[in-house]
Design an enzyme around this catalytic site. Structure first.
Site, PDB file in Angstrom:
ATOM      1  N   SER A 222       0.519 -13.467  -2.309  1.00  0.00           N
ATOM      2  CA  SER A 222      -0.089 -12.939  -1.090  1.00  0.00           C
ATOM      3  C   SER A 222      -0.843 -14.039  -0.362  1.00  0.00           C
ATOM      4  CB  SER A 222      -1.031 -11.788  -1.440  1.00  0.00           C
ATOM      5  OG  SER A 222      -1.745 -11.375  -0.299  1.00  0.00           O
ATOM      6  N   GLY A 224      -2.660 -13.205   2.493  1.00  0.00           N
ATOM      7  CA  GLY A 224      -3.556 -12.489   3.385  1.00  0.00           C
ATOM      8  C   GLY A 224      -2.888 -12.204   4.720  1.00  0.00           C
ATOM      9  N   ASP A 226      -1.498 -14.131   6.628  1.00  0.00           N
ATOM     10  CA  ASP A 226      -0.304 -14.957   6.841  1.00  0.00           C
ATOM     11  C   ASP A 226       0.920 -14.404   6.121  1.00  0.00           C
ATOM     12  OD1 ASP A 226      -1.542 -16.866   8.494  1.00  0.00           O
ATOM     13  OD2 ASP A 226      -2.362 -17.915   6.761  1.00  0.00           O
ATOM     14  N   GLY A 253      -4.177  -5.489  -1.447  1.00  0.00           N
ATOM     15  CA  GLY A 253      -3.303  -6.017  -2.488  1.00  0.00           C
ATOM     16  C   GLY A 253      -2.760  -4.915  -3.384  1.00  0.00           C
ATOM     17  N   ASP A 254      -3.594  -3.916  -3.665  1.00  0.00           N
ATOM     18  CA  ASP A 254      -3.160  -2.778  -4.480  1.00  0.00           C
ATOM     19  C   ASP A 254      -2.098  -1.960  -3.746  1.00  0.00           C
ATOM     20  OD1 ASP A 254      -5.216  -3.637  -6.175  1.00  0.00           O
ATOM     21  OD2 ASP A 254      -6.660  -2.318  -5.196  1.00  0.00           O
TER      22      ASP A 254
END
Length: 311
Positions: A222, A224, A226, A253-254
């Site tokens: 990940s 973020g 981007d 993220g989850d």
């Protein structure tokens, strides 16, 4: 059925205080309480996507009872290993544009309790089509605990997605049996090697091809806002996402893990797997509550996610 594992869940309590005073009384009209923990966020989003999910992990005491009640209100099936200790509270104080967190460490499990949970988990695997393991371990369990869970999943032919960090992630990666997928963010990835953050496609490709990552089918890093950099098999992909109005990034993220699990469980194409995962992650950031998505916005965002193969 997707099985989501949260070994150290909590009740997440959020207080909004306009003028926070130290060493004084702070009053507020209401607090927001949520059944918290990364794996429970994953379970909520999977449920909202309309898929069959079972939440498991370790719970205890009246706090554990509250978490169970909240999951039942959301019609999320759950089957936790119960202990004779209290689960934890995690408090966030929102004040003056800042967030101060007070996090309890939670219960300490014995070796016998750890083994008992693994037996429960082994039985749950017989009904699972894919597993997600998220977050930290409770005290008392050795850092290699997750690798045992990954190996048990492989023995039964069940893909396991691991979303953890630090020593727990190291132990998973250095073990002979690899998870089906991992989802570190860029900081967690570079922290494994005590390296400074460097968003360079060439460097990421080189890093993800080292022997440590051999045998992991999906590596979703990940980035973020981007997007993500992804290794699937021997192929690499750059995933870019549109600019959106971020309301609450916590739990994105989850939500990404939830989308990833659902798409993999449905055996979608590589492109659609990555677009689904990024879309659910973005949808979470657009909501005030953690682990919630608005499905009415799914299709429009999905179409704006771009997946490019990197040579």
């Amino acid at each position: 059925m997707i099985l989501t594992v949260t070994m150290n869940p909590s009740v997440d309590i959020s207080y909004s205080v306009q003028d926070f005073k130290l060493d004084d009384v702070n009053r507020m009209e209401k607090a927001r309480k949520t059944a918290g923990g990364k794996g429970l966020n994953v379970a909520r989003v999977i449920k909202q996507l309309g898929e069959d999910v079972l939440a498991t992990g370790v719970l205890g005491g009246t706090i554990g009872d509250y978490i169970t009640q909240e999951l039942m209100k959301s019609e999320i099936k759950n089957d936790f290993f119960r202990i004779n200790q209290e689960s934890r509270n995690c408090i966030a104080i929102l004040h003056d544009g800042k967030q101060t967190e007070i996090l309890e460490s939670g219960p300490t499990l014995s070796e016998e309790e750890g083994e008992a949970f693994l037996e429960k988990y082994r039985g749950q695997l017989s009904e699972a089509s894919i597993v997600t393991i998220s977050g930290s371990l409770p005290k008392g369990l050795e850092s290699g605990f997750y690798r045992q869970m990954v190996e048990m999943g492989q023995e039964k032919g069940i893909p396991v997605i691991v979303d953890t960090s630090g020593e727990s992630l190291k132990q998973v990666l250095f073990y002979k049996v690899k998870p089906f997928a991992i989802k570190p963010n860029i900081n967690e990835l570079f922290q494994l090697f005590d390296m400074k953050w460097n968003m360079n496609v060439s460097n990421l490709k080189q890093l993800l091809t080292i022997e440590l990552f051999h045998g992991i089918e999906w590596i979703v890093v990940s980035l973020g806002g981007d997007g993500a950099f992804v290794k699937h098999g021997n192929n690499f992909y750059r995933v870019t996402i549109p600019s959106i109005d971020v309301v609450n990034p916590v739990g994105s993220g989850d939500a990404t893990v939830a989308g990833l699990a659902v798409a993999l469980d449905k055996q979608q194409t590589v492109k659609d797997v990555l677009k689904t995962a990024m879309t659910t992650g973005m949808l979470n950031t657009m909501e005030t509550e953690t682990g919630f998505i608005n499905l009415e916005k799914f299709d429009s965002l999905f179409d704006l996610v771009k997946v490019t193969k990197v040579d």
